[in-house]
Write a protein that holds these residues in place. Sequence first.
Motif, PDB file in Angstrom:
ATOM      1  N   HIS A  55       0.845  -1.166  -0.115  1.00 14.48           N
ATOM      2  CA  HIS A  55       0.104   0.001   0.004  1.00 14.48           C
ATOM      3  C   HIS A  55       0.667   1.231   0.086  1.00 14.48           C
ATOM      4  O   HIS A  55       0.476   2.194  -0.600  1.00 14.48           O
ATOM      5  N   VAL A  56       1.860   1.381   0.762  1.00 12.34           N
ATOM      6  CA  VAL A  56       2.682   2.459   0.708  1.00 12.34           C
ATOM      7  C   VAL A  56       3.588   2.739  -0.678  1.00 12.34           C
ATOM      8  O   VAL A  56       3.459   3.911  -0.949  1.00 12.34           O
ATOM      9  N   PHE A  57       3.797   1.632  -1.211  1.00 14.49           N
ATOM     10  CA  PHE A  57       4.455   1.858  -2.408  1.00 14.49           C
ATOM     11  C   PHE A  57       3.429   2.313  -3.563  1.00 14.49           C
ATOM     12  O   PHE A  57       3.815   2.954  -4.260  1.00 14.49           O
ATOM     13  N   ALA A  58       2.094   1.791  -3.259  1.00 14.85           N
ATOM     14  CA  ALA A  58       1.247   2.328  -4.237  1.00 14.85           C
ATOM     15  C   ALA A  58       0.934   3.826  -4.121  1.00 14.85           C
ATOM     16  O   ALA A  58       0.789   4.576  -4.850  1.00 14.85           O
ATOM     17  N   ILE A  76       6.952  -2.534  -8.010  1.00 15.65           N
ATOM     18  CA  ILE A  76       7.150  -2.904  -6.694  1.00 15.65           C
ATOM     19  C   ILE A  76       5.754  -3.502  -5.751  1.00 15.65           C
ATOM     20  O   ILE A  76       5.688  -4.366  -5.272  1.00 15.65           O
ATOM     21  N   ALA A  77       4.787  -2.185  -6.037  1.00 18.13           N
ATOM     22  CA  ALA A  77       3.697  -2.615  -5.385  1.00 18.13           C
ATOM     23  C   ALA A  77       2.885  -3.692  -5.746  1.00 18.13           C
ATOM     24  O   ALA A  77       2.243  -4.497  -5.147  1.00 18.13           O
ATOM     25  N   THR A  78       2.675  -3.662  -7.038  1.00 19.36           N
ATOM     26  CA  THR A  78       1.999  -4.744  -7.698  1.00 19.36           C
ATOM     27  C   THR A  78       2.912  -6.178  -7.201  1.00 19.36           C
ATOM     28  O   THR A  78       2.145  -7.241  -6.923  1.00 19.36           O
ATOM     29  N   ASP A  83       2.505 -10.997  -3.981  1.00 16.08           N
ATOM     30  CA  ASP A  83       3.376 -11.873  -2.852  1.00 16.08           C
ATOM     31  C   ASP A  83       2.430 -11.987  -1.541  1.00 16.08           C
ATOM     32  O   ASP A  83       2.653 -13.057  -1.040  1.00 16.08           O
ATOM     33  N   SER A  84       1.535 -10.860  -1.244  1.00 18.23           N
ATOM     34  CA  SER A  84       0.685 -11.166  -0.250  1.00 18.23           C
ATOM     35  C   SER A  84      -0.677 -11.831  -0.332  1.00 18.23           C
ATOM     36  O   SER A  84      -1.363 -11.793   0.362  1.00 18.23           O
ATOM     37  N   GLY A  85      -0.997 -12.161  -1.538  1.00 17.78           N
ATOM     38  CA  GLY A  85      -2.071 -12.661  -2.142  1.00 17.78           C
ATOM     39  C   GLY A  85      -3.288 -11.742  -2.378  1.00 17.78           C
ATOM     40  O   GLY A  85      -4.383 -12.032  -2.401  1.00 17.78           O
ATOM     41  N   LEU A  86      -2.814 -10.533  -2.305  1.00 16.92           N
ATOM     42  CA  LEU A  86      -3.999  -9.363  -2.867  1.00 16.92           C
ATOM     43  C   LEU A  86      -4.105  -9.140  -4.280  1.00 16.92           C
ATOM     44  O   LEU A  86      -3.581  -8.201  -4.603  1.00 16.92           O
ATOM     45  N   TYR A  87      -4.644 -10.310  -4.796  1.00 15.77           N
ATOM     46  CA  TYR A  87      -4.529 -10.301  -6.394  1.00 15.77           C
ATOM     47  C   TYR A  87      -5.463  -9.176  -7.118  1.00 15.77           C
ATOM     48  O   TYR A  87      -5.011  -8.762  -8.037  1.00 15.77           O
ATOM     49  N   ASN A  88      -6.440  -8.723  -6.302  1.00 17.72           N
ATOM     50  CA  ASN A  88      -7.277  -7.525  -6.832  1.00 17.72           C
ATOM     51  C   ASN A  88      -6.770  -6.256  -6.728  1.00 17.72           C
ATOM     52  O   ASN A  88      -6.626  -5.655  -7.728  1.00 17.72           O
ATOM     53  N   ASP A  89      -5.983  -6.116  -5.500  1.00 16.75           N
ATOM     54  CA  ASP A  89      -5.156  -4.978  -5.309  1.00 16.75           C
ATOM     55  C   ASP A  89      -4.103  -4.755  -6.558  1.00 16.75           C
ATOM     56  O   ASP A  89      -4.080  -3.816  -7.144  1.00 16.75           O
ATOM     57  N   GLY A  90      -3.522  -5.942  -6.689  1.00 21.95           N
ATOM     58  CA  GLY A  90      -2.411  -6.027  -7.642  1.00 21.95           C
ATOM     59  C   GLY A  90      -2.829  -6.054  -9.075  1.00 21.95           C
ATOM     60  O   GLY A  90      -2.275  -4.951  -9.922  1.00 21.95           O
ATOM     61  N   ALA A  91      -4.015  -6.282  -9.529  1.00 25.41           N
ATOM     62  CA  ALA A  91      -4.567  -6.229 -10.716  1.00 25.41           C
ATOM     63  C   ALA A  91      -5.047  -4.790 -10.907  1.00 25.41           C
ATOM     64  O   ALA A  91      -4.689  -4.269 -12.024  1.00 25.41           O
ATOM     65  N   ARG A  92      -5.471  -3.985  -9.956  1.00 27.55           N
ATOM     66  CA  ARG A  92      -6.038  -2.649  -9.998  1.00 27.55           C
ATOM     67  C   ARG A  92      -4.479  -1.737 -10.502  1.00 27.55           C
ATOM     68  O   ARG A  92      -4.419  -0.783 -11.260  1.00 27.55           O
TER      69      ARG A  92
END
Length: 637
Positions: A55-58, A76-78, A83-92
């Motif tokens: 979240h901080v890197f985002a 890095i954020a993606t 890596d933490s399993g937050l694929y929806n956040d990563g996809a956004r």
Amino acid sequence: MTKLLLVTTLSAFLLACGDPTTVKPTSRAPEAATIPTLELANGLLAEGDIAQAAHVFAQLASKEIDPLQRQEYQLIATELYFDSGLYNDGARMYATFPETLSTEKMQLRRTILAAYYSLAQQKPEQALQALPAVQSLADRMLRIRALEIRARAQQQLGQTDLALKSRILLETNLVTPESIEINHTKINEMLAQLDQPTLQKMVTTPAGSIYRGWLEYTLLTRSQAVISPEIYAQRYQLWQARYPGHPATPTDIDGPLAPLAFTENSISTSEVALLLPLTGQFSQLGEAIKTGFIAARFADGATTSIRLYDTRSDATEAQKQYSIAAAEGATMIIGPLNKAAVINLAASNRITVPTLSLNYVGDGMPGHSNLYQFGLLPEDEARDAAYYTLSNDYKKALVITADSTLGTRLANAFSEAFTGAGGTIIGSEVISEDSYDYSPQLTSLLAIDSSNTRKRRLEQLLGTKLKFEPAIRSDIDAIFMAVNADQARLLRPQLQFHHASKLPVLSTSRIFSGEPDKRADGDLTGIRFNEIPWLLTDARINSPLYSGISQVEQNTSDAIARLTALGIDAYLLHTRLDTMRIDPSFSVSGKTGALTLEEGNRIRRRLEWAEFLEGVPEKISDPLPLPAVLPPVNTEL
């Protein structure tokens, strides 16, 4: 900073890829009052809070003005979100990338992320297609990400052999003990899911000593529950000697290991001598075996030294070459091939070097502790057919035998094994190789002549003609045919004509040419036969070994293909004889069959089974298949 971050999060990535099967909900972002800084992000990483760091890197990416640095933060954020399993956040976050990133390395990172997301969505084929070629990745951390994703995708597809190879390559890029331990854990967990036959078959794949060592170590640890601690310790020492420095970490052997009980007779395979007929009448056979052995050695990546000795198709010359090989320092001798040469060698009592012969001495002849006998004995197929017949609960069998020496050998071996294991031979007939009509033999064997006799008696008694279909005897469970392919093609339709279409019919590899021929073998439909694995499936054509063998096998008889398989298995066996000696249950899944060591140091082969369907052999996977039912024919023809 980026390099430090990737090293810091490597373990998280490796662990995250272990189970990317569920999409987690969006995590809580840092409090709005928190000012995003690199120090804050790295502090969160140090604490193991990968999601908060993402979240901080985002936030840093959203505030960054410099395009290059913004893209770095986005990547890095993606990566951290995934890596933490937050694929929806990563996809956004992935969707915010510009169409073209600033550097080639950034482009590669984005491509790997696309594969990562496909893997998380349970789309392993798509993930593999998206991954860049590993050899194109100059950056070690990118290679690690690509190889981890590739291994996991291959495992999802059930391609455990490829996944293991990927993990072995992955380990060459890992440097921290923690990441190496994670990779080892994943290898052990992956191999633990495989059944015993699959593991044993994979052991014979020519993929190098690290690959084979992992598989043999898995088989070793699995055997601990069923073998004595002494044998287990001996087998472990053999594994350790065979694979020195192997990365597998044994943790399940308690206490000091017992010394090997057979240290003085342990087999060294550093200098191997091949005794084969390379000139003369049987030179083509010798060349086929040599090609198979050497192809297996190179595919395995072994450093074994191989010397060739020409026995010239002569038993006396074979004895001479054996003495020369031993005098020149051979620590293991493979051969000879000639049966008379093997008999002479066994009788000489001068077997000073562990020897794997490629033929057998006669039954009843004394063996030798240094002589291991292996070959393509036809009787092995007949005995295997007898056990297979009984395993299907066919306890009463008829035997049809070709009027030839080999036919007699096969029939005798079948009958001896069948009756010895509790079966009953209720009838037998010999058919001539010059005849085309086997009606007299079949009507007698099936007791149809008795049925016709009963019909005539009834007609005489009743004084009228009867509508009648002859019946075969009712106590037949199966028919074994010790015949060649031409005779089998004639016999099968005639068995149908004589009302035996529903009887299971079994035979040996003699009825198969080694290559499918739908037109020629159409009349064999419904017949089951045993065959070496090398000739039954596409695995031969797809094998890494085949490129070095195909030219030898092309435009030759099936005998040559069988002998190349014999050469391959001679290689597989010669490094495992110690293990087989101390553990009789140990089996090698070879190209000529499942190989075990029996009393007298004789290698026994258990073959695979197939059934002709519309003229094409189809491998039988079920060890206890139901009887094949042949289609009915018009008996008026």
